[in-house]
Scaffold this motif. Structure first.
Motif, mmCIF file in Angstrom:
data_model
loop_
_atom_site.group_PDB
_atom_site.id
_atom_site.type_symbol
_atom_site.label_atom_id
_atom_site.label_comp_id
_atom_site.label_asym_id
_atom_site.label_seq_id
_atom_site.Cartn_x
_atom_site.Cartn_y
_atom_site.Cartn_z
ATOM 1 N N LYS A 152 -25.223 31.903 -17.742
ATOM 2 C CA LYS A 152 -25.495 32.449 -19.188
ATOM 3 C C LYS A 152 -25.627 31.380 -20.201
ATOM 4 C CE LYS A 152 -22.754 35.244 -22.075
ATOM 5 N NZ LYS A 152 -21.619 36.171 -22.472
ATOM 6 N N GLU A 153 -24.416 30.529 -20.003
ATOM 7 C CA GLU A 153 -24.405 29.241 -20.917
ATOM 8 C C GLU A 153 -24.840 28.034 -20.176
ATOM 9 O OE1 GLU A 153 -20.652 27.070 -22.426
ATOM 10 O OE2 GLU A 153 -20.495 29.150 -22.920
ATOM 11 N N ARG A 154 -25.752 27.437 -20.820
ATOM 12 C CA ARG A 154 -26.407 26.247 -20.266
ATOM 13 C C ARG A 154 -25.615 24.989 -20.909
ATOM 14 N NH1 ARG A 154 -30.368 27.066 -16.556
ATOM 15 N NH2 ARG A 154 -31.578 28.851 -16.911
ATOM 16 N N VAL A 155 -25.064 23.878 -19.900
ATOM 17 C CA VAL A 155 -24.270 23.033 -20.282
ATOM 18 C C VAL A 155 -25.117 21.740 -19.906
ATOM 19 C CG1 VAL A 155 -22.095 21.896 -20.392
ATOM 20 C CG2 VAL A 155 -22.436 24.379 -20.286
ATOM 21 N N SER A 156 -25.077 20.800 -20.837
ATOM 22 C CA SER A 156 -25.958 19.526 -20.523
ATOM 23 C C SER A 156 -24.829 18.729 -19.673
ATOM 24 C CB SER A 156 -26.195 18.644 -21.775
ATOM 25 O OG SER A 156 -24.948 18.061 -22.386
ATOM 26 N N GLU A 157 -25.336 17.569 -19.023
ATOM 27 C CA GLU A 157 -24.594 16.754 -17.981
ATOM 28 C C GLU A 157 -23.691 16.156 -18.698
ATOM 29 O OE1 GLU A 157 -25.160 13.685 -14.403
ATOM 30 O OE2 GLU A 157 -27.107 14.389 -15.463
ATOM 31 N N ALA A 158 -24.008 15.871 -20.134
ATOM 32 C CA ALA A 158 -23.078 14.846 -20.767
ATOM 33 C C ALA A 158 -21.923 15.758 -21.288
ATOM 34 C CB ALA A 158 -23.674 14.453 -21.964
ATOM 35 N N GLU A 159 -22.163 16.870 -21.403
ATOM 36 C CA GLU A 159 -21.112 17.940 -21.822
ATOM 37 C C GLU A 159 -20.045 18.424 -20.666
ATOM 38 O OE1 GLU A 159 -20.507 22.067 -24.382
ATOM 39 O OE2 GLU A 159 -22.475 21.566 -24.046
ATOM 40 N N TYR A 160 -20.921 18.444 -19.685
ATOM 41 C CA TYR A 160 -20.007 18.777 -18.167
ATOM 42 C C TYR A 160 -19.017 17.710 -18.177
ATOM 43 C CZ TYR A 160 -19.135 19.067 -13.538
ATOM 44 O OH TYR A 160 -18.404 18.993 -12.399
ATOM 45 N N TRP A 161 -19.575 16.483 -18.160
ATOM 46 C CA TRP A 161 -18.677 15.112 -17.889
ATOM 47 C C TRP A 161 -17.500 14.902 -18.927
ATOM 48 C CZ3 TRP A 161 -17.952 13.944 -13.408
ATOM 49 C CH2 TRP A 161 -18.867 14.085 -12.399
ATOM 50 N N ALA A 162 -17.864 15.610 -20.327
ATOM 51 C CA ALA A 162 -16.979 15.311 -21.291
ATOM 52 C C ALA A 162 -15.912 16.209 -21.077
ATOM 53 C CB ALA A 162 -17.603 15.537 -22.659
ATOM 54 N N ARG A 163 -16.059 17.561 -20.740
ATOM 55 C CA ARG A 163 -15.293 18.594 -20.143
ATOM 56 C C ARG A 163 -14.305 18.085 -19.162
ATOM 57 N NH1 ARG A 163 -18.319 24.220 -19.713
ATOM 58 N NH2 ARG A 163 -18.841 24.437 -21.791
ATOM 59 N N ARG A 164 -15.087 17.676 -18.127
ATOM 60 C CA ARG A 164 -14.257 16.999 -16.886
ATOM 61 C C ARG A 164 -13.226 15.860 -17.504
ATOM 62 N NH1 ARG A 164 -16.319 17.555 -11.582
ATOM 63 N NH2 ARG A 164 -14.345 16.322 -11.070
ATOM 64 N N ARG A 165 -13.622 14.863 -18.095
ATOM 65 C CA ARG A 165 -12.821 14.003 -18.537
ATOM 66 C C ARG A 165 -11.850 14.404 -19.426
ATOM 67 N NH1 ARG A 165 -17.902 11.407 -18.967
ATOM 68 N NH2 ARG A 165 -17.761 11.830 -21.344
ATOM 69 N N GLY A 166 -12.199 15.115 -20.489
ATOM 70 C CA GLY A 166 -11.128 15.752 -21.329
ATOM 71 C C GLY A 166 -10.118 16.910 -20.557
#
Length: 165
Positions: free
Chosen positions: A46-60
């Motif tokens: 439902k919510e598309r997330v860019s690769e950069a945002e995905y990795w920012a979430r993981r690192r955060g």
């Protein structure tokens, strides 16, 4: 199988949209048959997330987990357990205001009053700017489906032309 090379032995298959759909269905059926966990390849999220945002979430989240482990080791209670990016927070704030408004003006006023988010116009599009950020968050940066969702939810302007979000 659209071209002769698609069914000849040793030849490469054409990577068409139809072939990719067929392969996604096959992979999903194989995984379900074997009882393996597989993300839903057929109905995107439902919510598309860019690769950069995905990795920012993981690192955060990893950084937050380390900080929380240090706090619990000293006997303190962690304040936050789930890391959220600025875009995640912005999506939640927009969604919370969106469903309680009747016009675009009402929508932008409520965003400003409740969260301090300014909605700016740029090239015929309206983009929100959180108070702690100078730049704009373009609609395509919040996820592919966000623009269409807002277009459907917000009523049209007086001129009869519906504004793009």
């Amino acid at each position: 199988m659209q071209k002769p090379r698609d069914w000849r032995e040793g030849m490469k298959h054409s990577s068409t949209a139809q072939t990719m759909r067929h392969l996604r269905v096959e992979v999903m059926e194989l995984c379900e048959g074997a009882g393996l966990y597989q993300i839903d390849l057929l109905n995107g999220s439902k919510e598309r997330v860019s690769e950069a945002e995905y990795w920012a979430r993981r690192r955060g989240q990893m950084k937050l987990d380390r900080e929380n482990a240090a706090l619990t080791a000293t006997g303190q209670q962690p304040r936050q357990k789930k890391f959220e990016t600025v875009k995640d927070i912005l999506r939640k704030q927009i969604s919370s205001v969106l469903y309680r408004t009747t016009s675009f003006e009402d929508f932008s006023d409520k965003l400003m009053q409740q969260y301090g988010i300014v909605v700016k116009e740029s090239r015929g599009r309206h983009d929100p700017s959180p108070p702690e950020r100078n730049g704009l968050h373009k609609g395509h940066g919040r996820g592919n489906r966000r623009n269409g969702e807002l277009d459907q939810q917000l009523p049209a302007q007086d001129s009869g032309v519906q504004e793009r979000w």
